[in-house]
Design a protein around this motif. Structure first.
Motif: not given
Lengths: 181, 214
Positions: A166-167, B175-179, A59, A46-48, A57
């Motif tokens: 977005s990452v 995993v995109t943006d922690g989803q 999300k 989880s990279a945000v 996070n």
């Protein structure tokens, strides 16, 4: 009555013999070694990109209204997962004003002076979304241990439009570990 | 008057005869000068972490597909010999880690005739300076039954084990943006964020009874 008694006697004797055999079998074997129960767990990815003050996070996709063209807007790329990261894929999208100006995302290996936008070692550009281009995706190699943060700067020559960052991270490019312990 | 005297004399002679009979017997006895001890053996098997290793009781956290984690455990037999050792592994919290043969945990257990050489925290896999044998190597799913486990069963011997926990990179998870993770190319559930709670139990049997002439 006599027959019934004899039959019950045989059954009872049979049960006793069976029990004795089981007991002997148990005595002969030994559950010799067990461990205290360990757990084996897989981590999370989880990279945000979040606002400066965010500590968890969210999300949600990060989007900001870009402000000035000289200093830029600072945000944090955070590894909220438990698996170390070696690289990420970042996408910057112009939500408005696609035709005008460029948007640049950069990071600093030294010290950002965020009030002036100066990086002590010179900012490193991650990607630039050119004029007329809506979005751009680039793979970047920012090593991130769990909980680590990189401060990023979004610089927009056309101040005032909304930009989204977005990452994406994948298991195929995380940091694989081989370890004795 | 004469009768009592004769009676007394006869009694005295009788006593003398009995006493003479006792003096004529011989008790010949031979003993072992050193006492002989007869001890029953003790069927016992102890497992302990090797050296500075955390052993197999230590948890492994945050594994990622492609990771390998090593633990080192020593098995030492008691004074009684044993036979037919077997290993049974159970997972009290089954997930894909123990129910999926390809995506789950892969266990490889190797023995060495001497202690493994390794450095704690190092990414260099431990080496065996003696003879190494692979005792088990399969998915955790396939090992959740009793498996023959060929450790040394002779009395007072030690088997040195290296236990490898591995998760193969079968699918790419994104995993995109922690989803929620997206698994590619299959639609299989994610292997991330799961936990297996493992117990290893080694069972062995008393050795075959011996008949020995010495």
């Amino acid at each position: 009555m006599i027959t019934l008694t004899k039959t019950l006697g045989k059954v009872l004797m049979s049960l006793i013999l069976s029990f004795a055999m089981v007991t002997s079998a148990c005595d002969a074997s030994l559950i010799a070694a067990t461990n205290t129960t360990p757990t084996v767990s897989t981590g999370t990815l989880s990279a945000v990109v979040v606002a400066a003050a965010a500590t968890s996070n969210t999300k949600t996709l990060y989007s900001i209204p870009s402000t000035t063209a000289t200093i830029g807007d600072f945000e944090s790329l955070v590894n909220f997962g438990t698996i170390p990261l070696a690289s990420e894929t970042i996408t910057v999208t112009k939500l408005t004003g696609i035709q005008s100006g460029t948007v640049t995302l950069s990071y600093c290996t030294g010290t950002w002076t965020e009030s002036t936008g100066v990086c002590s070692t010179g900012a490193t550009t991650l990607l630039t979304v050119a004029a007329g281009t809506a979005s751009l995706t680039a793979s970047v190699a920012l090593a991130m241990a769990p909980g680590a943060t990189w401060r990023l700067r979004l610089l927009d020559t056309a101040a005032g439009r909304r930009v989204q960052i977005s990452v994406n991270v994948t298991t195929s490019v995380d940091v694989n570990a081989t370890k004795n312990s | 008057m004469l009768y009592p005297f004769l009676l007394c004399l006869a009694g005295s002679l009788g006593i003398s005869l009995v006493a003479s009979s006792a003096d004529a017997s011989l008790i010949a006895q031979a003993t072992n000068r050193t006492t002989q001890s007869i001890a029953s053996g003790k069927i016992a098997l102890t497992a302990s972490p090797d050296g500075s290793s955390a052993g197999w009781s230590s948890s492994i956290a945050n594994m990622s597909p492609g990771d390998k984690q090593y633990r080192y455990v020593d098995f030492t037999q008691g004074t009684g010999g044993a036979t037919s050792p077997s290993l049974r592994i159970t997972d009290s919290t089954p997930t894909l880690l123990s129910t999926d043969a390809s995506r789950g945990i892969i266990l490889t257990i190797k023995s060495c005739t001497q202690a493994w050489t390794y450095t704690i925290g190092s990414s260099t896999i431990g080496t065996c300076g003696g003879t190494s044998t692979t005792l088990l190597g399969d998915s955790l799913k396939n090992l959740l039954t009793a498996n023959s486990f060929a450790i040394n069963t002779a009395p007072n011997t030690t088997t040195y084990l290296q236990i490898e926990f591995q998760i193969d990179l079968i699918d790419s998870e994104s995993v995109t943006d922690g989803q929620t993770p997206v698994v590619t190319p299959t639609t299989a559930p994610s292997i991330l964020g799961l936990t297996a709670t493992l117990q290893f139990a080694v069972t062995e049997t008393q050795r075959v009874a011996l008949t020995d002439n010495r």
